[in-house]
Every structure is written in C-alpha cells, then in structure tokens.
Design a protein around this motif. Structure first.
Motif, PDB file in Angstrom:
ATOM      1  N   MET A   1       0.821  -1.214   0.000  1.00 13.93           N
ATOM      2  CA  MET A   1       0.000   0.000   0.000  1.00 13.93           C
ATOM      3  C   MET A   1       0.856   1.265   0.000  1.00 13.93           C
ATOM      4  SD  MET A   1      -2.954  -1.027   2.755  1.00 13.93           S
ATOM      5  CE  MET A   1      -4.053  -2.425   2.485  1.00 13.93           C
ATOM      6  N   ASP A   2       1.962   1.254   0.726  1.00 13.97           N
ATOM      7  CA  ASP A   2       2.809   2.438   0.860  1.00 13.97           C
ATOM      8  C   ASP A   2       3.826   2.583  -0.258  1.00 13.97           C
ATOM      9  OD1 ASP A   2       1.437   2.898   3.182  1.00 13.97           O
ATOM     10  OD2 ASP A   2       2.999   2.089   4.504  1.00 13.97           O
ATOM     11  N   ALA A   3       3.911   1.599  -1.143  1.00 17.92           N
ATOM     12  CA  ALA A   3       4.906   1.665  -2.217  1.00 17.92           C
ATOM     13  C   ALA A   3       4.530   2.759  -3.222  1.00 17.92           C
ATOM     14  CB  ALA A   3       4.994   0.317  -2.924  1.00 17.92           C
ATOM     15  N   PRO A   4       5.519   3.424  -3.821  1.00 22.42           N
ATOM     16  CA  PRO A   4       5.220   4.434  -4.858  1.00 22.42           C
ATOM     17  C   PRO A   4       4.500   3.808  -6.052  1.00 22.42           C
ATOM     18  CG  PRO A   4       7.493   4.591  -4.113  1.00 22.42           C
ATOM     19  CD  PRO A   4       6.948   3.333  -3.519  1.00 22.42           C
ATOM     20  N   LYS A   5       3.789   4.651  -6.790  1.00 22.84           N
ATOM     21  CA  LYS A   5       3.001   4.134  -7.909  1.00 22.84           C
ATOM     22  C   LYS A   5       3.875   3.526  -9.001  1.00 22.84           C
ATOM     23  CE  LYS A   5      -0.915   7.245  -7.279  1.00 22.84           C
ATOM     24  NZ  LYS A   5      -1.790   8.279  -7.911  1.00 22.84           N
ATOM     25  N   ASP A   6       5.080   4.052  -9.167  1.00 21.72           N
ATOM     26  CA  ASP A   6       5.950   3.521 -10.222  1.00 21.72           C
ATOM     27  C   ASP A   6       6.725   2.287  -9.780  1.00 21.72           C
ATOM     28  OD1 ASP A   6       7.377   4.905  -8.357  1.00 21.72           O
ATOM     29  OD2 ASP A   6       8.768   5.836  -9.796  1.00 21.72           O
ATOM     30  N   ALA A   7       6.611   1.910  -8.494  1.00 26.16           N
ATOM     31  CA  ALA A   7       7.325   0.728  -8.001  1.00 26.16           C
ATOM     32  C   ALA A   7       6.576  -0.537  -8.414  1.00 26.16           C
ATOM     33  CB  ALA A   7       7.461   0.783  -6.483  1.00 26.16           C
ATOM     34  N   LYS A   8       7.336  -1.531  -8.799  1.00 27.05           N
ATOM     35  CA  LYS A   8       6.754  -2.800  -9.223  1.00 27.05           C
ATOM     36  C   LYS A   8       6.774  -3.773  -8.041  1.00 27.05           C
ATOM     37  CE  LYS A   8       7.026  -6.432 -12.723  1.00 27.05           C
ATOM     38  NZ  LYS A   8       7.776  -6.965 -13.894  1.00 27.05           N
ATOM     39  N   ILE A   9       5.621  -3.981  -7.443  1.00 27.58           N
ATOM     40  CA  ILE A   9       5.496  -4.896  -6.312  1.00 27.58           C
ATOM     41  C   ILE A   9       4.867  -6.192  -6.811  1.00 27.58           C
ATOM     42  CG2 ILE A   9       4.549  -5.246  -4.012  1.00 27.58           C
ATOM     43  CD1 ILE A   9       6.598  -3.023  -4.178  1.00 27.58           C
TER      44      ILE A   9
END
Length: 430
Positions: free
Chosen positions: A37-45
């Motif tokens: 949830m807290d990851a940046p939008k451009d981060a690939k989780i």
C-alpha cells in the motif's frame, strides 16, 4: 495434491507456541500488505518483492526470525494471493466490490514448506524445528501415510479450530476412481422446502441443521455476553459457542458431500442451476434459510465428484426454468406460493420437478451444441453468458484448502479422525 489432516495432541506450552507462530504469520502478511500500500506508484510490487521484504522483516524483528524462513515466505505469499486476486477482479471488470486486500486479525493457521519440520520415523509424530518452541507433536488419526515417501510432503500446516489444533500434510499425489458408465442423466433443482428435487421426481429432505441447533446456539451466545470481558469464564463460554457453530458447519458439509457423491456415482451427466447465491442472500427474509441449505457447498462437491468419477457436470442459467413447461415449452406464470405446475397441454407436475426437467433439457442441448471439455474430461457448458466456477477445489473430505490463494471451505473433521483433501486448479472456461 492430497491433503491428510490429523488432530494434534500436545502440552499447554506447545499450544501457546503454536498460537505465537500463527500470530507471527499474521504479522508478516499484514506487514506485506502495508508495504504494498505504501509503495510508490511507479514501483513494481510482485510476489518476489514481497518475498524479499519478508527477509527484511526477519532481520528487523527477532520474533519473526524465530519462525522458519519458509514459513515467513509462505505468509508473504498469502499477502500476495490477496493482492493478485484484487488485480484479477479489476482486470476482469467484476461487478460490485473488487475485494481490496484487508488486514487480518483472526488468522488461524501457519504454514511450513519443505523445511522447519521433521516427521518421526513412525510417522505418528511431527517435530517443528524452528525457534518458536513448538517441539514434537503427537498426531491422532486413522489415515496411514506410511505409503507416501517423506519427500512427497510439500507443505505442513498447523490449524487452530474451536475444538483443538490440527496438522495438515500436503502430499504430491493424485487419486482417481474408475466407475462404469451408467447411461443416466439427471437435472437438479435446489430449494428450501426440499434440499433438491431431481428430474425423476425424487425429493431430498432439507435437514436444516442451523434451525435445529439455533436454540442451543442462542443460549450459548447469551451465556457468552453475560461473562465479563477479559476473564477466563468469557473465554470458555466463547469456546463453547464456537464449537456449536463448528458442529453445524461440519454437519452441513458432510450432508452435501454424501448426497453429491451418490448423485455423481449413479449418473453420467449432472445438470444444475448456475445460481448466484451471493446475490440471493441479500434478501433478508430468506438469507438464513439459503445459507443453512448450503447450495454452494453442494455445487462444489458435485463439481469435484464429477471430475473424480470422470462424469460430466453442466451448469445452466436459471432463468424461466420454473415458469417454462417441460412438456410443450410454454410459459406458465406462477408465484412462489404455487407449488404445482399445470399447463394447457395437460402436463401436471410438481413445480420443482418441472424445473429439474427443464434444467436437464437445457444441459443436454448445451452438450449437443457448444459444450467444452477441460483437460480431465469434465464437460462444462454455460448458457446466456453464465460462467462456471473458475477455480474448482477437488475435495475428498472435510479439510480446507491449503495452498495460498485457494478458496477456503468450512472445515469438517472428526476430533479423532484425519481428513483428506485433493486440490486441483482448472483452466478458466466460459
């Protein structure tokens, strides 16, 4: 996959250690959700990112490090299963809520993979070898796992229920039963007055397990509310209350399993309505009765046994199956209170039997026309855009699914007997 379940007999400090391991697994899953949830939008989780984050949690928290590394990884995979399910629902434009992942507060199991446990040479005891202090557990049950090599055990899961603790062993094997073709086909119309009515006119009684136990459940619930919070008396009353609900769920599941097995053994084709039970229970007048009937469980068992016995299961759209005449095809309007179908053509049948015959006719038309078969030979057909269950659990007895991302079934296990579950995943068909 074959899942064998045993009840656990251990000491009090071992039960407390299992509870601590379960809380740790819940903590890891929730932390992985927060990380996503807290990851940046451009981060690939993805799944691998969460697995790497679980390693960071082991370094940061000592109580997480005490849990086996593969158990921590399995907890992270549970979090990813919820996330991927949400993504899939959004991608498929599923109507209504998409199932946004939520934090757990009542997790009841911890799962180990190929490490963190050791099976005794007698295969009647299992030792959990991480630093949680669980130690060696005695397995109670009648299932014999001596015929399966230890290397075939892919996962071990410790489950807490209202009546005790259970150990589930996931074995990499497959079970099939061969039956001679019977040449019979049957249509089933489920209901509330009777559990189901088939196209031959047989009506199966509705057991109404919840209604019969409702008075005892309400009495246990009143006793629970009279106890002071935080006291041992309330904890014991809550356990008695949970046991009564667990017993009802086990009775319902066993009833559905027995009926589905008999139906699938005696018929080559089983047709049933593709009901949306989730929408039907929104009717507050009938919600309790529909839930007590267990239509969804009955359907799951039919889909399982038709696969296991190499039969055919067909789901048809339920529209107009009760109004249409099974003899001439005319539409005969009738209210729910009208229990007899009477048509101008002279056809006079029980309302539910008429619907069951219509369901069978639609299934036969679908099989002759645009039926589809999956890899194991089970035909699946849908009408008017209705879809079958995308992922079907093949269940041999009462245990819930073990693998992350699978649907959970209500548990049903005798305290002194083990249970078996076979898990398969079908390719999507529509």
């Amino acid at each position: 996959m074959l899942v064998i379940e045993y009840k656990i007999k251990a000491k009090l400090h071992q039960y407390k250690a299992i509870d601590e391991a379960i809380r740790t697994a819940q903590f890891v899953r929730n932390k992985c959700l927060r990380y996503w949830m807290d990851a940046p939008k451009d981060a690939k989780i993805n799944r691998f990112a969460l697995n790497n984050y679980s390693t960071v949690l082991r370094e940061e928290f000592s109580f997480v490090k005490d849990l086996n590394s593969m158990a921590v990884q399995a907890s992270a995979e549970r979090g990813w299963a919820a996330i991927s399910r949400f993504y899939e629902n959004c991608k498929n434009h599923q109507p209504g809520k998409k199932g946004f992942p939520r934090f757990q507060r009542d997790n009841r199991s911890v799962e180990y993979k190929t490490s963190g446990w050791s099976l005794h040479r007698t295969k009647r005891r299992i030792a959990i070898t991480d630093k949680k202090g669980i130690g060696e557990l005695k397995l109670l049950g009648k299932w014999d796992i001596h015929t399966y090599p230890v290397k075939s055990i892919k996962r071990v899961r410790l489950v807490r229920r209202a009546d005790g603790y259970y150990c589930q062993l996931v074995i990499d094997t497959e079970i099939k039963e061969q039956f001679e073709p019977t040449g019979n086909a049957i249509g089933l119309d489920v209901g509330l007055e009777y559990f189901y009515t088939d196209s031959n006119g047989h009506q199966e009684e509705n057991p109404r397990f919840l209604r019969k136990a409702e008075q005892a459940i309400k009495h246990a619930q009143r006793r629970l509310y009279k106890k002071e919070k935080g006291k041992n008396g309330r904890r014991k009353a809550r356990k008695r209350f949970a046991k009564k609900h667990l017993r009802v769920s086990r009775q319902r599941n066993e009833h559905a399993k027995k009926l589905a097995r008999n139906v699938c053994k005696s018929n080559d084709l089983v047709a049933y309505e593709d009901l949306s039970v989730r929408n039907m229970v929104k009717n507050h007048c009938l919600a309790k009765s529909i839930s007590d009937a267990g239509w969804s469980q009955f359907r799951q068992w039919i889909e399982y046994f038709t696969c296991k016995f190499e039969r055919v299961a067909v789901a048809v759209a339920p529209q107009y199956t009760s109004q249409k005449c099974s003899n001439c095809g005319a539409i005969v309007k009738k209210s729910l209170s009208t229990r007899t179908h009477v048509c101008k053509c002279g056809c006079r049948l029980n309302r539910d039997q008429n619907a069951a015959v219509n369901i069978l006719n639609l299934a036969l038309q679908a099989r002759d026309g645009q039926s589809q078969s999956n890899a194991v030979g089970v035909g699946t057909s849908t009408l008017l855009g209705a879809t079958l269950v995308e992922q079907v659990l093949t269940l041999s007895t009462e245990s819930p699914a073990l693998l992350p991302g699978e649907c959970q079934l209500r548990p049903h296990a005798s305290p002194q007997t083990s249970t078996i579950l076979e898990i398969k995943q079908y390719s999507r068909k529509s």
